[in-house]
Design a protein around this motif. Structure first.
Motif, PDB file in Angstrom:
ATOM      1  N   ILE A   1       0.818  -1.212  -0.122  1.00 19.49           N
ATOM      2  CA  ILE A   1       0.061  -0.095   0.034  1.00 19.49           C
ATOM      3  C   ILE A   1       0.873   1.223  -0.105  1.00 19.49           C
ATOM      4  CG2 ILE A   1      -1.865  -1.060   1.129  1.00 19.49           C
ATOM      5  CD1 ILE A   1      -1.044   0.003   3.860  1.00 19.49           C
ATOM      6  N   PRO A   2       0.397   2.208  -0.629  1.00 21.11           N
ATOM      7  CA  PRO A   2       1.331   3.515  -0.425  1.00 21.11           C
ATOM      8  C   PRO A   2       1.450   4.401   0.812  1.00 21.11           C
ATOM      9  CG  PRO A   2      -1.131   3.971  -1.347  1.00 21.11           C
ATOM     10  CD  PRO A   2      -1.136   2.688  -1.154  1.00 21.11           C
ATOM     11  N   PHE A   3       0.864   3.961   1.747  1.00 21.75           N
ATOM     12  CA  PHE A   3       1.089   4.570   3.150  1.00 21.75           C
ATOM     13  C   PHE A   3       1.476   3.559   4.153  1.00 21.75           C
ATOM     14  CE2 PHE A   3      -2.111   6.870   0.725  1.00 21.75           C
ATOM     15  CZ  PHE A   3      -1.435   8.057   0.649  1.00 21.75           C
ATOM     16  N   THR A   4       2.267   3.682   5.014  1.00 18.65           N
ATOM     17  CA  THR A   4       2.866   2.767   5.961  1.00 18.65           C
ATOM     18  C   THR A   4       1.911   2.672   7.191  1.00 18.65           C
ATOM     19  OG1 THR A   4       4.453   4.461   7.193  1.00 18.65           O
ATOM     20  CG2 THR A   4       5.139   2.942   5.363  1.00 18.65           C
ATOM     21  N   THR A   5       1.173   3.795   7.518  1.00 13.75           N
ATOM     22  CA  THR A   5       0.318   3.867   8.612  1.00 13.75           C
ATOM     23  C   THR A   5      -0.962   4.528   7.993  1.00 13.75           C
ATOM     24  OG1 THR A   5       1.136   6.077   9.542  1.00 13.75           O
ATOM     25  CG2 THR A   5       1.911   3.852  10.456  1.00 13.75           C
ATOM     26  N   PHE A   6      -1.989   4.189   8.633  1.00 12.20           N
ATOM     27  CA  PHE A   6      -3.476   4.716   8.080  1.00 12.20           C
ATOM     28  C   PHE A   6      -4.657   4.314   9.166  1.00 12.20           C
ATOM     29  CE2 PHE A   6      -2.036   0.473   6.599  1.00 12.20           C
ATOM     30  CZ  PHE A   6      -2.967  -0.259   6.959  1.00 12.20           C
ATOM     31  N   LEU A   7      -5.856   5.063   8.766  1.00 12.91           N
ATOM     32  CA  LEU A   7      -6.700   4.454   9.522  1.00 12.91           C
ATOM     33  C   LEU A   7      -7.856   3.762   8.665  1.00 12.91           C
ATOM     34  CD1 LEU A   7      -7.604   8.078  11.015  1.00 12.91           C
ATOM     35  CD2 LEU A   7      -6.369   5.999  12.215  1.00 12.91           C
ATOM     36  N   PRO A   8      -8.691   3.065   9.080  1.00 18.90           N
ATOM     37  CA  PRO A   8      -9.150   2.911  10.627  1.00 18.90           C
ATOM     38  C   PRO A   8      -8.160   1.884  11.222  1.00 18.90           C
ATOM     39  CG  PRO A   8     -10.591   1.378   9.507  1.00 18.90           C
ATOM     40  CD  PRO A   8      -9.684   2.233   8.389  1.00 18.90           C
ATOM     41  N   VAL A   9      -8.299   2.175  12.850  1.00 17.32           N
ATOM     42  CA  VAL A   9      -7.638   1.385  13.695  1.00 17.32           C
ATOM     43  C   VAL A   9      -8.840   1.306  14.877  1.00 17.32           C
ATOM     44  CG1 VAL A   9      -5.811   1.038  15.590  1.00 17.32           C
ATOM     45  CG2 VAL A   9      -5.362   2.061  13.220  1.00 17.32           C
ATOM     46  N   ILE A  10      -8.812  -0.142  15.433  1.00 23.16           N
ATOM     47  CA  ILE A  10      -9.743  -0.298  16.612  1.00 23.16           C
ATOM     48  C   ILE A  10      -8.614  -0.833  17.865  1.00 23.16           C
ATOM     49  CG2 ILE A  10     -11.759  -0.691  15.399  1.00 23.16           C
ATOM     50  CD1 ILE A  10     -11.385  -3.483  15.813  1.00 23.16           C
ATOM     51  N   SER A  11      -9.161  -0.242  19.032  1.00 29.02           N
ATOM     52  CA  SER A  11      -8.413  -1.020  20.088  1.00 29.02           C
ATOM     53  C   SER A  11      -9.317  -1.756  21.138  1.00 29.02           C
ATOM     54  CB  SER A  11      -7.565   0.071  20.934  1.00 29.02           C
ATOM     55  OG  SER A  11      -7.180  -0.073  22.183  1.00 29.02           O
ATOM     56  N   VAL A  12      -9.405  -2.835  21.261  1.00 31.76           N
ATOM     57  CA  VAL A  12     -10.512  -3.563  21.999  1.00 31.76           C
ATOM     58  C   VAL A  12      -9.935  -3.973  23.146  1.00 31.76           C
ATOM     59  CG1 VAL A  12     -12.114  -5.455  21.628  1.00 31.76           C
ATOM     60  CG2 VAL A  12     -11.225  -4.218  19.470  1.00 31.76           C
ATOM     61  N   PRO A  13     -10.639  -3.774  24.353  1.00 31.58           N
ATOM     62  CA  PRO A  13     -10.476  -4.287  25.697  1.00 31.58           C
ATOM     63  C   PRO A  13     -10.629  -5.666  25.858  1.00 31.58           C
ATOM     64  CG  PRO A  13     -12.691  -2.975  25.679  1.00 31.58           C
ATOM     65  CD  PRO A  13     -11.895  -2.896  24.384  1.00 31.58           C
ATOM     66  N   PRO A  14     -10.069  -6.509  26.522  1.00 30.26           N
ATOM     67  CA  PRO A  14     -10.282  -7.912  27.078  1.00 30.26           C
ATOM     68  C   PRO A  14     -11.499  -7.728  27.665  1.00 30.26           C
ATOM     69  CG  PRO A  14      -8.703  -6.818  28.595  1.00 30.26           C
ATOM     70  CD  PRO A  14      -8.983  -5.896  27.728  1.00 30.26           C
ATOM     71  N   LYS A  15     -12.175  -9.056  27.118  1.00 28.59           N
ATOM     72  CA  LYS A  15     -13.550  -9.251  27.416  1.00 28.59           C
ATOM     73  C   LYS A  15     -13.668  -9.637  29.006  1.00 28.59           C
ATOM     74  CE  LYS A  15     -15.634 -11.335  23.115  1.00 28.59           C
ATOM     75  NZ  LYS A  15     -16.532 -12.155  22.826  1.00 28.59           N
ATOM     76  N   ASP A  16     -12.677 -10.046  29.668  1.00 28.99           N
ATOM     77  CA  ASP A  16     -12.761 -10.141  30.875  1.00 28.99           C
ATOM     78  C   ASP A  16     -12.291  -9.128  31.968  1.00 28.99           C
ATOM     79  OD1 ASP A  16      -9.990 -10.422  30.528  1.00 28.99           O
ATOM     80  OD2 ASP A  16      -9.592 -12.319  31.024  1.00 28.99           O
ATOM     81  N   GLY A  17     -11.674  -7.853  31.144  1.00 28.72           N
ATOM     82  CA  GLY A  17     -11.256  -6.996  31.907  1.00 28.72           C
ATOM     83  C   GLY A  17      -9.888  -6.942  32.205  1.00 28.72           C
ATOM     84  N   GLU A  18      -9.033  -7.995  31.929  1.00 28.19           N
ATOM     85  CA  GLU A  18      -7.717  -8.123  32.379  1.00 28.19           C
ATOM     86  C   GLU A  18      -7.000  -8.518  31.019  1.00 28.19           C
ATOM     87  OE1 GLU A  18      -7.324 -11.416  35.035  1.00 28.19           O
ATOM     88  OE2 GLU A  18      -8.745 -10.787  36.419  1.00 28.19           O
ATOM     89  N   GLY A  19      -5.637  -8.205  31.126  1.00 33.64           N
ATOM     90  CA  GLY A  19      -4.794  -8.164  30.077  1.00 33.64           C
ATOM     91  C   GLY A  19      -4.648  -7.021  29.288  1.00 33.64           C
ATOM     92  N   ALA A  20      -4.146  -7.133  28.201  1.00 33.31           N
ATOM     93  CA  ALA A  20      -3.747  -5.900  27.151  1.00 33.31           C
ATOM     94  C   ALA A  20      -4.897  -5.509  26.228  1.00 33.31           C
ATOM     95  CB  ALA A  20      -2.317  -6.095  26.518  1.00 33.31           C
ATOM     96  N   ARG A  21      -5.024  -4.620  25.553  1.00 32.72           N
ATOM     97  CA  ARG A  21      -5.983  -4.302  24.568  1.00 32.72           C
ATOM     98  C   ARG A  21      -5.591  -4.966  23.517  1.00 32.72           C
ATOM     99  NH1 ARG A  21      -9.601  -0.118  26.468  1.00 32.72           N
ATOM    100  NH2 ARG A  21     -10.235   0.130  24.124  1.00 32.72           N
ATOM    101  N   THR A  22      -6.241  -5.159  22.392  1.00 34.43           N
ATOM    102  CA  THR A  22      -6.076  -5.846  21.014  1.00 34.43           C
ATOM    103  C   THR A  22      -6.207  -4.513  20.077  1.00 34.43           C
ATOM    104  OG1 THR A  22      -6.966  -7.915  21.951  1.00 34.43           O
ATOM    105  CG2 THR A  22      -6.521  -7.344  19.290  1.00 34.43           C
TER     106      THR A  22
END
Length: 280
Positions: free
Chosen positions: A48-69
């Motif tokens: 692709i012509p760009f190295t960074t772009f949108l959209p991006v989503i940041s999803v919290p863990p379902k159990d509330g523990e751990g890192a976001r995806t």
């Protein structure tokens, strides 16, 4: 204003699945730092012509523990959401991911590409962020090859104002190419004729006429097309040109073509996405 077709694809999917989310508005100048903050690696393989772009989503863990995806790119987002939230309606039905991927690539080449000379030069005038508008202009000018006769002197890149000026022979040719792209898309949809009865509805009683996969309902392929139409409407509704606001007679040049061609099917098709157009 929400205008980007790429972010609209992801927004349609989230709204269709009725998943809670919050939109975070990001300037073009902040995208690279956002990727770094989320731990995403820039795309450097040249695909692709760009190295960074949108959209991006940041999803919290379902159990509330751990890192976001963190997930980037609308097709990848759709795949992730289908797998992470199986209780929601799928937008990429089982065993169709490869077909969807091929369709999206073909859509970009055969449908989106002919629209770019008309649409891209209009985008900076709807961006509320001056730095973002300047960045968009600078980066997009690099994607249009400069003819030797242009002010860019053929050195790679052309001023956006020179890409497809209103009233020029180039604009007439670009509009004709847009018309041919719409007609090609119409032929793809007509391949479904005979596969379903006119007026057929799904189990919720909603019409399934006109979706790419018929009775399956809207899929990511539909949302990708709907996002392009949303892009055109959003930009042409408010577009300005360098010498001031354009007159009503000049507004919506491309959308007017879309509404008039193929017996108005595309305006009706675009209207079906309204229930998933909330900007949250």
């Amino acid at each position: 204003m929400a205008w980007s077709p790429n972010t609209w694809k992801a927004r349609y999917v989230l709204n269709y699945k009725r998943l809670p989310y919050e939109t975070v508005w990001v300037s073009y100048t902040e995208i690279a730092s956002l990727w770094a903050e989320l731990g995403l690696e820039p795309i450097t393989d040249g695909s692709i012509p760009f190295t960074t772009f949108l959209p991006v989503i940041s999803v919290p863990p379902k159990d509330g523990e751990g890192a976001r995806t963190a997930i980037a790119e609308s097709f990848n987002i759709a795949l992730y959401l289908d797998r992470a939230f199986p209780e929601t309606p799928r937008v990429i039905p089982p065993h169709t991911a490869a077909l969807h991927s091929a369709f999206i690539q073909a859509l970009s080449t055969a449908f989106s590409a002919p629209l770019r000379p008309i649409m891209i030069p209009q985008v900076p005038f709807v961006l509320a962020d001056p730095l973002g508008a300047a960045y968009f202009t600078r980066m997009r000018e690099k994607t249009f090859p400069a003819p030797v006769t242009s002010s860019a002197g053929g050195s790679g890149g052309v001023k956006l104002a020179e890409v497809s000026p209103r009233g020029s022979e180039k604009r007439k040719a670009d509009m004709e190419n847009a018309k041919k792209a719409l007609q090609a898309l119409d032929r793809i949809f007509k391949a479904n004729q005979g596969e379903q009865e006119q007026g057929e509805t799904n189990k919720e009683g909603k019409s399934i006429d006109g979706w790419i996969m018929g009775s399956v309902g809207p899929t990511f392929a539909d949302f990708a097309i709907g996002a392009i139409f949303r892009w055109i409407q959003s930009v042409e509704d408010v577009v300005l040109v360098p010498d001031g606001p354009i007159g009503e007679a000049e507004k919506g040049e491309l959308w007017s073509l879309i509404r008039s061609i193929d017996e108005g099917r595309w305006a009706k098709y675009a209207e079906r996405f309204r229930e998933w157009e909330q900007v949250i």
